[in-house]
Design a protein around this motif. Sequence first.
Motif, PDB file in Angstrom:
ATOM      1  N   PRO A   1      32.087  39.179 116.569  1.00 46.66           N
ATOM      2  CA  PRO A   1      32.393  38.918 117.886  1.00 46.66           C
ATOM      3  C   PRO A   1      32.970  37.216 118.067  1.00 46.66           C
ATOM      4  O   PRO A   1      32.633  36.472 117.630  1.00 46.66           O
ATOM      5  CB  PRO A   1      30.953  38.713 118.651  1.00 46.66           C
ATOM      6  N   ARG A   2      34.188  37.544 118.571  1.00 43.13           N
ATOM      7  CA  ARG A   2      35.145  36.336 118.886  1.00 43.13           C
ATOM      8  C   ARG A   2      34.209  35.319 119.685  1.00 43.13           C
ATOM      9  O   ARG A   2      34.202  35.699 120.966  1.00 43.13           O
ATOM     10  CB  ARG A   2      36.452  36.704 119.200  1.00 43.13           C
ATOM     11  N   PRO A   3      34.161  33.991 119.210  1.00 39.54           N
ATOM     12  CA  PRO A   3      33.518  33.105 120.147  1.00 39.54           C
ATOM     13  C   PRO A   3      34.600  32.688 121.309  1.00 39.54           C
ATOM     14  O   PRO A   3      35.601  32.854 121.004  1.00 39.54           O
ATOM     15  CB  PRO A   3      33.270  31.771 119.008  1.00 39.54           C
ATOM     16  N   THR A   4      33.865  32.148 122.124  1.00 41.01           N
ATOM     17  CA  THR A   4      34.786  31.632 123.304  1.00 41.01           C
ATOM     18  C   THR A   4      34.687  30.346 123.483  1.00 41.01           C
ATOM     19  O   THR A   4      33.440  29.746 123.488  1.00 41.01           O
ATOM     20  CB  THR A   4      33.949  32.177 124.830  1.00 41.01           C
ATOM     21  N   TYR A   5      35.674  29.305 123.631  1.00 42.04           N
ATOM     22  CA  TYR A   5      35.784  28.265 123.484  1.00 42.04           C
ATOM     23  C   TYR A   5      36.150  27.563 124.834  1.00 42.04           C
ATOM     24  O   TYR A   5      37.175  28.041 125.478  1.00 42.04           O
ATOM     25  CB  TYR A   5      36.641  27.689 122.418  1.00 42.04           C
ATOM     26  N   ARG A   6      35.508  26.489 125.280  1.00 43.59           N
ATOM     27  CA  ARG A   6      35.848  25.775 126.446  1.00 43.59           C
ATOM     28  C   ARG A   6      36.323  24.399 126.362  1.00 43.59           C
ATOM     29  O   ARG A   6      35.550  23.568 125.893  1.00 43.59           O
ATOM     30  CB  ARG A   6      34.800  26.119 127.382  1.00 43.59           C
ATOM     31  N   LEU A   7      37.429  23.940 126.715  1.00 45.69           N
ATOM     32  CA  LEU A   7      37.892  22.564 126.552  1.00 45.69           C
ATOM     33  C   LEU A   7      37.325  22.227 127.902  1.00 45.69           C
ATOM     34  O   LEU A   7      37.859  21.886 128.986  1.00 45.69           O
ATOM     35  CB  LEU A   7      39.333  22.377 126.667  1.00 45.69           C
ATOM     36  N   ARG A   8      35.932  21.737 127.810  1.00 42.83           N
ATOM     37  CA  ARG A   8      35.545  21.105 128.830  1.00 42.83           C
ATOM     38  C   ARG A   8      34.046  20.383 128.711  1.00 42.83           C
ATOM     39  O   ARG A   8      33.538  20.644 127.653  1.00 42.83           O
ATOM     40  CB  ARG A   8      34.969  22.310 129.782  1.00 42.83           C
ATOM     41  N   ASP A   9      33.938  19.331 129.203  1.00 41.38           N
ATOM     42  CA  ASP A   9      32.794  18.485 129.393  1.00 41.38           C
ATOM     43  C   ASP A   9      31.496  19.379 129.569  1.00 41.38           C
ATOM     44  O   ASP A   9      31.323  20.170 130.397  1.00 41.38           O
ATOM     45  CB  ASP A   9      32.697  17.319 130.239  1.00 41.38           C
TER      46      ASP A   9
ATOM     47  N   VAL B   1      28.861  33.521 121.099  1.00 39.39           N
ATOM     48  CA  VAL B   1      28.778  32.202 121.053  1.00 39.39           C
ATOM     49  C   VAL B   1      30.082  31.832 122.112  1.00 39.39           C
ATOM     50  O   VAL B   1      30.953  32.076 121.993  1.00 39.39           O
ATOM     51  CB  VAL B   1      29.220  31.604 119.743  1.00 39.39           C
ATOM     52  N   THR B   2      29.327  30.987 122.913  1.00 44.08           N
ATOM     53  CA  THR B   2      30.389  29.997 123.824  1.00 44.08           C
ATOM     54  C   THR B   2      30.205  28.718 123.706  1.00 44.08           C
ATOM     55  O   THR B   2      29.072  28.142 123.514  1.00 44.08           O
ATOM     56  CB  THR B   2      30.038  30.163 125.443  1.00 44.08           C
ATOM     57  N   GLY B   3      31.286  28.095 123.345  1.00 43.32           N
ATOM     58  CA  GLY B   3      31.486  26.603 122.530  1.00 43.32           C
ATOM     59  C   GLY B   3      32.167  25.583 123.542  1.00 43.32           C
ATOM     60  O   GLY B   3      33.181  25.906 124.135  1.00 43.32           O
ATOM     61  N   PHE B   4      31.602  24.598 123.805  1.00 44.90           N
ATOM     62  CA  PHE B   4      32.153  23.506 124.610  1.00 44.90           C
ATOM     63  C   PHE B   4      32.702  22.450 123.680  1.00 44.90           C
ATOM     64  O   PHE B   4      31.904  21.831 122.681  1.00 44.90           O
ATOM     65  CB  PHE B   4      31.132  22.848 125.433  1.00 44.90           C
ATOM     66  N   THR B   5      33.993  22.013 123.877  1.00 44.56           N
ATOM     67  CA  THR B   5      34.249  20.610 123.378  1.00 44.56           C
ATOM     68  C   THR B   5      35.241  19.748 124.087  1.00 44.56           C
ATOM     69  O   THR B   5      35.809  20.505 125.238  1.00 44.56           O
ATOM     70  CB  THR B   5      35.331  20.875 121.801  1.00 44.56           C
ATOM     71  N   VAL B   6      35.424  18.657 124.111  1.00 52.99           N
ATOM     72  CA  VAL B   6      36.331  17.371 124.813  1.00 52.99           C
ATOM     73  C   VAL B   6      37.581  17.393 124.033  1.00 52.99           C
ATOM     74  O   VAL B   6      38.444  16.692 124.548  1.00 52.99           O
ATOM     75  CB  VAL B   6      35.793  16.605 125.566  1.00 52.99           C
ATOM     76  N   SER B   7      37.703  17.777 122.842  1.00 50.04           N
ATOM     77  CA  SER B   7      38.885  17.346 121.887  1.00 50.04           C
ATOM     78  C   SER B   7      39.700  18.460 122.107  1.00 50.04           C
ATOM     79  O   SER B   7      39.522  19.613 121.494  1.00 50.04           O
ATOM     80  CB  SER B   7      38.291  17.293 120.552  1.00 50.04           C
TER      81      SER B   7
END
Length: 267
Positions: A96-104, A75-81
């Motif tokens: 599998p460790r998700p990848t998080y993006r602090l991005r719009d 999983v690749t997740g996007f959040t702006v918070s």
Amino acid sequence: GHYDRLDRFYRQLWGEHVHHGLWTTPGASPEAAVRRLARRVAADAGLGAGTAVCDIGCGYGAPARLWAEEFGASVTGFTVSEAQYDYATRRPVDGPRPTYRLRDFLANDLPAGRVDAAVAIESLTHISDPPAAVREAARILRPGGRFVACVWMAAPSPPAWARRHLLGPICEEGRLSGLPTAATLHRWATGAGLRVRRLDDVTSLVRRTWTVVLRRFGRALLTDPAVLRTLLDPSESERVFARTLPRIWLAQHLGVLRYGWLVATRP
């Protein structure tokens, strides 16, 4: 900013999933209901071992962790918070460790045809340009990939009083860009080149969520002084969200606020 400032209260009232529960079994607990919704999304998205999935508006990462642990998805997740991002990156995961993006998500850097599935659980209406978000979801999907969206919607023709006293304030206080009708949501998907497989109204299966939230809010008012201080603080702009909780409960029970479940594929 809304989610960062209300971070503590969101987790207190909603838990780390921060989305509706799906009550297909009347006696289910709220915790079981929110996990059921995430699992139903996973089934509709065709998640399995090694499936590459983009979580649009991943929040605290609870669905992403469930999909990794129970389905083996990548999983690749996007959040702006920032608060949600910090929480998500600190949580352990047995898979599998998700990848998080602090991005719009509208400015995502994923290549075209990159993922097997794209998911948006109650996030589309928080995005400034929802049709553009659906187009981006279609762009990053491989041919045959699936897009699943759980979307707050308006009834087809709500009366003027409901728009003025319920739907309009819900958008303003809940920081929503708007509330599409089912027809509008269908148009967003087909306009992005997706083939709509299903668009269901599951309001009756999720609206118990707001009874649970209102009860938790009432309990928090009585037991947590910080909640009352926030509500009484004139400098806290986000305190208006407290007013939208009963509005949402009423709007769903009156049928003017709906909950849509879209499943679409990229040809």
